[in-house]
Scaffold this motif. Structure first.
Motif, PDB file in Angstrom:
ATOM      1  N   HIS A  96      55.796  44.907  36.255  1.00  0.00           N
ATOM      2  CA  HIS A  96      54.639  44.395  36.568  1.00  0.00           C
ATOM      3  C   HIS A  96      53.785  45.316  36.098  1.00  0.00           C
ATOM      4  N   GLY A  97      54.024  46.157  35.564  1.00  0.00           N
ATOM      5  CA  GLY A  97      53.107  46.518  34.883  1.00  0.00           C
ATOM      6  C   GLY A  97      52.390  48.277  34.918  1.00  0.00           C
ATOM      7  N   ILE A  98      52.775  48.579  35.746  1.00  0.00           N
ATOM      8  CA  ILE A  98      51.143  49.806  36.312  1.00  0.00           C
ATOM      9  C   ILE A  98      52.875  50.813  36.724  1.00  0.00           C
ATOM     10  N   VAL A  99      52.341  52.001  35.451  1.00  0.00           N
ATOM     11  CA  VAL A  99      53.040  52.859  34.897  1.00  0.00           C
ATOM     12  C   VAL A  99      52.987  54.200  35.458  1.00  0.00           C
ATOM     13  N   GLY A 100      52.389  54.005  36.035  1.00  0.00           N
ATOM     14  CA  GLY A 100      51.187  55.590  36.676  1.00  0.00           C
ATOM     15  C   GLY A 100      50.244  55.817  37.256  1.00  0.00           C
ATOM     16  N   TYR A 101      49.996  56.947  37.578  1.00  0.00           N
ATOM     17  CA  TYR A 101      48.410  57.176  37.620  1.00  0.00           C
ATOM     18  C   TYR A 101      47.868  56.513  36.973  1.00  0.00           C
ATOM     19  N   ARG A 102      47.793  57.052  35.246  1.00  0.00           N
ATOM     20  CA  ARG A 102      46.875  57.045  34.886  1.00  0.00           C
ATOM     21  C   ARG A 102      47.273  56.415  33.387  1.00  0.00           C
ATOM     22  N   ALA A 103      46.975  55.773  32.391  1.00  0.00           N
ATOM     23  CA  ALA A 103      48.064  54.973  31.313  1.00  0.00           C
ATOM     24  C   ALA A 103      47.206  54.925  29.821  1.00  0.00           C
ATOM     25  N   ARG A 104      47.643  54.584  29.160  1.00  0.00           N
ATOM     26  CA  ARG A 104      46.953  54.808  27.818  1.00  0.00           C
ATOM     27  C   ARG A 104      47.430  53.330  27.811  1.00  0.00           C
ATOM     28  N   ILE A 105      45.770  52.182  27.343  1.00  0.00           N
ATOM     29  CA  ILE A 105      45.663  50.868  26.820  1.00  0.00           C
ATOM     30  C   ILE A 105      46.733  50.778  25.389  1.00  0.00           C
ATOM     31  N   PRO A 269      49.696  65.396  37.332  1.00  0.00           N
ATOM     32  CA  PRO A 269      50.962  66.472  36.916  1.00  0.00           C
ATOM     33  C   PRO A 269      52.512  66.660  37.122  1.00  0.00           C
ATOM     34  N   ARG A 270      53.116  66.067  37.996  1.00  0.00           N
ATOM     35  CA  ARG A 270      54.338  66.269  37.974  1.00  0.00           C
ATOM     36  C   ARG A 270      54.933  65.321  36.993  1.00  0.00           C
ATOM     37  N   MET A 271      54.067  64.495  36.389  1.00  0.00           N
ATOM     38  CA  MET A 271      54.470  62.697  36.058  1.00  0.00           C
ATOM     39  C   MET A 271      54.085  62.754  34.887  1.00  0.00           C
ATOM     40  N   LEU A 272      54.034  63.147  33.520  1.00  0.00           N
ATOM     41  CA  LEU A 272      53.209  62.643  32.757  1.00  0.00           C
ATOM     42  C   LEU A 272      53.858  62.068  31.229  1.00  0.00           C
ATOM     43  N   HIS A 273      52.835  61.073  30.788  1.00  0.00           N
ATOM     44  CA  HIS A 273      53.236  60.572  29.714  1.00  0.00           C
ATOM     45  C   HIS A 273      52.012  60.897  28.345  1.00  0.00           C
ATOM     46  N   LEU A 274      52.667  61.450  27.272  1.00  0.00           N
ATOM     47  CA  LEU A 274      52.476  62.451  26.172  1.00  0.00           C
ATOM     48  C   LEU A 274      52.670  61.226  25.328  1.00  0.00           C
ATOM     49  N   TYR A 275      50.996  60.684  25.202  1.00  0.00           N
ATOM     50  CA  TYR A 275      50.663  59.297  24.127  1.00  0.00           C
ATOM     51  C   TYR A 275      51.131  60.380  22.096  1.00  0.00           C
ATOM     52  N   ALA A 276      51.577  60.346  21.588  1.00  0.00           N
ATOM     53  CA  ALA A 276      51.625  61.556  20.448  1.00  0.00           C
ATOM     54  C   ALA A 276      51.138  60.743  19.355  1.00  0.00           C
ATOM     55  N   GLY A 319      54.039  49.365  25.792  1.00  0.00           N
ATOM     56  CA  GLY A 319      53.088  50.315  25.306  1.00  0.00           C
ATOM     57  C   GLY A 319      52.712  51.438  25.092  1.00  0.00           C
ATOM     58  N   ARG A 320      52.667  51.108  27.624  1.00  0.00           N
ATOM     59  CA  ARG A 320      51.729  51.961  28.137  1.00  0.00           C
ATOM     60  C   ARG A 320      52.888  52.891  28.637  1.00  0.00           C
ATOM     61  N   ILE A 321      53.637  53.063  28.119  1.00  0.00           N
ATOM     62  CA  ILE A 321      54.204  54.281  28.704  1.00  0.00           C
ATOM     63  C   ILE A 321      54.356  55.697  27.674  1.00  0.00           C
ATOM     64  N   GLY A 322      53.932  56.639  28.512  1.00  0.00           N
ATOM     65  CA  GLY A 322      54.109  57.828  26.914  1.00  0.00           C
ATOM     66  C   GLY A 322      55.033  58.265  25.548  1.00  0.00           C
TER      67      GLY A 322
END
Length: 370
Positions: A96-105, A269-276, A319-322
């Protein structure tokens, strides 16, 4: 890089399977639930099975109704936007693509809120990629707070449901029982966000949270006592909660090596997506493992996908996942202190990670399902 993730309990039931099984219970074909004339899924936001067990003396009705088998595993990340979408679509996060609270387009520098982003960030309805189960042939009701009427997240997850807004929990519970009694064959989604709000503000170990649990338990007891004999109820949750005191915050600053090579930060805060930055993912992951590996699981995107954390992941979701994921396992929370708004740092109760406390939720059977 080797890493050890929490083991899934044997025969663990997935939150995404709850509504499909309730629909089958209405046909008398469910593997999980007894046949029922109508059904209610009572979602208590933030009520983890561990939280309930630790305060069972303040929720005697629910605790006594809960058998040892009456638990399920919520999704990863263990957060409301992801979990409610899986519950109401029957699909894994990677679909479904809702991969967390905040995610990158993907392809942009926009990090969007996936709970409120339809209304604040201009997300299209198609951002949620799965068809809600509420669009089926069965009559489906949504009983929740009036403020959720017409929101983008409601439209994306409850399309086709008949909305009934009531401010008080008592009124919501009564309305759900009444709808189930008057509409044979129907399924009702009953949502209670109060406990989650108390947990975020005061912590689940606080007296305020305990008082909220007592009110919830009383409401569940009253509803169960007045159910039509053919109505089955399942009490569940989207996630549990961990209290993180202020001194356990890890604050990220401009001169912190942990932000070197990190272009954007999403998640929570307990699950970061880091986009490098381009080509920097491996170095970012290594720095985080060296600094935080004792209190967090640090995985690159492909490691997380290969481990099945998001279920099957569609190409459009990848691509939405960090590039790097940081999932807290100790009682810590990670904040980007470069952001001017410090209000989120006031939260006590938190969730989103892989711990048993955050991912194990009740699956309590009442009425025809008991």
């Amino acid at each position: 890089m080797s890493f050890s993730l929490p083991a899934e309990p044997a025969r663990a039931r997935n939150l995404a399977g709850v509504v499909p099984q309730l629909l089958r219970a209405l046909d008398g074909t469910s593997d999980w639930f007894a046949p029922a004339r109508s059904a209610i899924v009572f979602v208590v936001d933030g009520l983890g099975a561990t939280n309930l067990g630790a305060r069972s003396g303040h929720a005697r009705f629910l605790a006594q109704a809960m058998a040892k088998r009456d638990v399920a595993r919520t999704v990863f990340p263990s957060t409301t936007a992801s979990a409610l979408t899986s519950l109401l679509t029957g699909r894994e996060v990677g679909q479904h693509g809702i991969v967390g609270y905040r995610a990158r387009i993907p392809g942009t520098d926009d990090v969007v809120n996936q709970l409120r982003g339809w209304d604040t960030d201009g997300l299209p309805r198609s951002w949620q990629r799965a068809t809600p189960l509420t669009t089926g042939e069965r009559q489906f009701f949504a009983v929740t707070k009036p403020e959720y009427s017409g929101t983008g997240f409601t439209a994306a997850t409850l399309e086709g449901a008949q909305f009934h807004g009531h401010e008080s929990l008592a009124d919501r519970v009564a309305a759900a029982a009444d709808l189930a009694a008057r509409h044979p064959g129907s399924l009702t989604y009953l949502y209670a966000p109060e406990l989650d709000g108390l947990g975020h503000r005061f912590g689940w170990e606080s007296d305020r949270w305990t008082a909220g649990l007592e009110a919830l338990d009383d409401a569940a007891r009253r509803m169960a006592g007045g159910l039509h004999r053919g109505t089955g109820v399942v009490v569940t949750a989207d996630h549990g909660m961990v209290d993180v005191p202020r001194h356990r915050h890890v604050l990220l600053h401009d001169d912190d090596p942990l932000v070197d090579g990190v272009r954007l930060i999403g998640g929570e805060p307990r699950m970061l997506h880091l986009y490098a930055e381009e080509g920097a993912a491996a170095a970012v992951a290594e720095r985080w493992r060296e600094a935080e590996g004792a209190q967090a699981w640090v995985l690159e995107r492909d490691e997380a996908i290969d481990a099945g954390l998001f279920g099957e992941v569609d190409d459009d979701v990848r691509g939405r996942i960090g590039d790097v994921l940081v999932a807290a396992r100790a009682a810590v929370a990670y904040y980007d202190d470069r952001i001017a708004d410090k209000a989120p740092q006031k939260m006590v109760g938190q969730h989103g990670s892989l711990s048993h406390e955050e991912r194990t939720v009740p699956l309590i059977r009442l009425g025809a399902f008991a």
